[in-house]
Design a protein around this motif. Sequence first.
Motif, PDB file in Angstrom:
ATOM      1  N   LEU A  31       0.876  -1.086  -0.127  1.00  0.00           N
ATOM      2  CA  LEU A  31       0.028  -0.114  -0.001  1.00  0.00           C
ATOM      3  C   LEU A  31       0.711   1.178  -0.010  1.00  0.00           C
ATOM      4  O   LEU A  31       1.528   1.629   0.876  1.00  0.00           O
ATOM      5  CB  LEU A  31      -0.731   0.059   1.146  1.00  0.00           C
ATOM      6  N   PHE A  32       1.172   1.871  -1.039  1.00  0.00           N
ATOM      7  CA  PHE A  32       1.846   2.930  -1.204  1.00  0.00           C
ATOM      8  C   PHE A  32       1.292   4.159  -1.398  1.00  0.00           C
ATOM      9  O   PHE A  32       0.373   4.303  -2.132  1.00  0.00           O
ATOM     10  CB  PHE A  32       2.627   2.586  -2.690  1.00  0.00           C
ATOM     11  N   GLY A  33       1.692   5.357  -0.895  1.00  0.00           N
ATOM     12  CA  GLY A  33       1.044   6.325  -0.785  1.00  0.00           C
ATOM     13  C   GLY A  33       1.749   7.454  -1.507  1.00  0.00           C
ATOM     14  O   GLY A  33       3.044   7.763  -1.375  1.00  0.00           O
ATOM     15  N   VAL A  84      -1.818   1.772  -4.869  1.00  0.00           N
ATOM     16  CA  VAL A  84      -1.247   3.280  -4.822  1.00  0.00           C
ATOM     17  C   VAL A  84      -2.050   4.257  -4.794  1.00  0.00           C
ATOM     18  O   VAL A  84      -3.110   4.164  -5.587  1.00  0.00           O
ATOM     19  CB  VAL A  84      -0.520   3.290  -6.443  1.00  0.00           C
ATOM     20  N   ALA A  85      -2.087   5.060  -3.678  1.00  0.00           N
ATOM     21  CA  ALA A  85      -3.253   6.049  -3.394  1.00  0.00           C
ATOM     22  C   ALA A  85      -2.687   7.226  -3.300  1.00  0.00           C
ATOM     23  O   ALA A  85      -1.333   7.381  -2.458  1.00  0.00           O
ATOM     24  CB  ALA A  85      -4.112   5.576  -2.340  1.00  0.00           C
ATOM     25  N   ASP A 137       2.286   1.467   3.518  1.00  0.00           N
ATOM     26  CA  ASP A 137       3.630   1.026   4.035  1.00  0.00           C
ATOM     27  C   ASP A 137       4.755   1.997   3.973  1.00  0.00           C
ATOM     28  O   ASP A 137       5.564   1.725   4.543  1.00  0.00           O
ATOM     29  CB  ASP A 137       3.567  -0.424   2.985  1.00  0.00           C
ATOM     30  N   ARG A 138       4.576   2.492   2.532  1.00  0.00           N
ATOM     31  CA  ARG A 138       5.614   3.515   2.532  1.00  0.00           C
ATOM     32  C   ARG A 138       4.965   4.589   1.742  1.00  0.00           C
ATOM     33  O   ARG A 138       3.927   4.582   1.224  1.00  0.00           O
ATOM     34  CB  ARG A 138       6.596   3.090   1.226  1.00  0.00           C
ATOM     35  N   ILE A 164      11.061   9.249   0.011  1.00  0.00           N
ATOM     36  CA  ILE A 164      10.328   8.007   0.060  1.00  0.00           C
ATOM     37  C   ILE A 164      10.805   7.276   1.402  1.00  0.00           C
ATOM     38  O   ILE A 164      11.965   6.868   1.557  1.00  0.00           O
ATOM     39  CB  ILE A 164      10.584   6.979  -1.250  1.00  0.00           C
ATOM     40  N   ALA A 165       9.873   6.811   2.188  1.00  0.00           N
ATOM     41  CA  ALA A 165      10.108   6.319   3.525  1.00  0.00           C
ATOM     42  C   ALA A 165       8.891   5.602   3.984  1.00  0.00           C
ATOM     43  O   ALA A 165       7.690   5.824   3.578  1.00  0.00           O
ATOM     44  CB  ALA A 165      10.754   7.077   4.352  1.00  0.00           C
ATOM     45  N   ASP A 166       9.185   4.894   5.001  1.00  0.00           N
ATOM     46  CA  ASP A 166       8.133   4.245   6.090  1.00  0.00           C
ATOM     47  C   ASP A 166       7.484   5.448   6.579  1.00  0.00           C
ATOM     48  O   ASP A 166       8.265   6.226   7.536  1.00  0.00           O
ATOM     49  CB  ASP A 166       8.576   3.265   6.904  1.00  0.00           C
ATOM     50  N   PRO A 167       6.215   5.527   6.704  1.00  0.00           N
ATOM     51  CA  PRO A 167       5.637   6.832   7.480  1.00  0.00           C
ATOM     52  C   PRO A 167       5.987   6.623   8.925  1.00  0.00           C
ATOM     53  O   PRO A 167       5.991   7.772   9.489  1.00  0.00           O
ATOM     54  CB  PRO A 167       4.397   6.654   7.066  1.00  0.00           C
TER      55      PRO A 167
END
Length: 316
Positions: free
Chosen positions: A35-37, A190-191, A203-204, A216-219
């Motif tokens: 789940l990529f933001g 991807v949202a 997830d990132r 780009i990183a883990d929140p």
Amino acid sequence: MSDADPAVSAVSLTKRFGDVVALDDVTFDVRSGELFGLIGPDGAGKTTLFRLLTTLQLADTGSARVLDLDVVKDYRAIRARIGYMPGRFSLYADLSVEENLRFFASVFGTTIEAGERLIAPIYSQIARFADRRAGALSGGMKQKLALCCALVHLPELLLLDEPTTGVDAVSRREFWDLLATLRVEGLTIVASTPYMDEAARCDRVALIQHGRILEIADPRAIGARFDRPLLAVRSAERVALLRALREHPYAHSVFPFGEAVHYTDQRVDREASEIAAELRRHLAARGLTDATVSVTEPGIEDVFMALMQRAPKAAA
């Protein structure tokens, strides 16, 4: 495509509209099942990036692969294997809920029944409105219908462009609960979102501004990238507080943040307690005797604001 291959891979994507650089050398990948933001304000380039990944537009330079398929050469195959939910409600307002869903299923050569495994948890929440025109639904129900239509053909990748913009807080939370359920099912998502509470559920995240990816990183770990003490300052005189903090000779950044004002100092080597004590004296001298100053942990928004300060704008 194997599980080890990225679901999305973009390399040096650039897109211009006249003199406006919408995307500037964007490179990133999305892991299978992730789940990529995409996090950024309006005009950051999020929608343009989605249009390139969904094969609706072509990049000026750079390349991208979606589900190990080239977005230019294999656009037909990609469209059959992805689900896309644009930011603006794009279903047929004069058709009923069920008619919309059956229409989109037919476009992909399938049926509602065939897609039931994936859409059942979502459709069950709007099934009682099956005969209602889509245009008469509430904002939250419209989003759930649009999500069903994007999933009815059982895609391998779901792309959502600010899916909860304009929706109330409860509906936003419910929508992201549904995404979490889909994520557990193994769907890659991807949202994009401008909301930091939604970003925290990814997830990132990729922080994007002026068409460039800043980080780009883990929140959950992104606060560790913050390079100096962060102080939360509060006072009943909010306007006067902002002015006084910005007038401090060593102020590095001063931003309103909920009920507080977040302050950072130019002197990165100073202890937070020393800066806090100095700020209290500075504010008291300006009549803000009720001001409180405390150390706080930086979050995604603080890191984003710091990166935005440092990043140059894209060249025209």
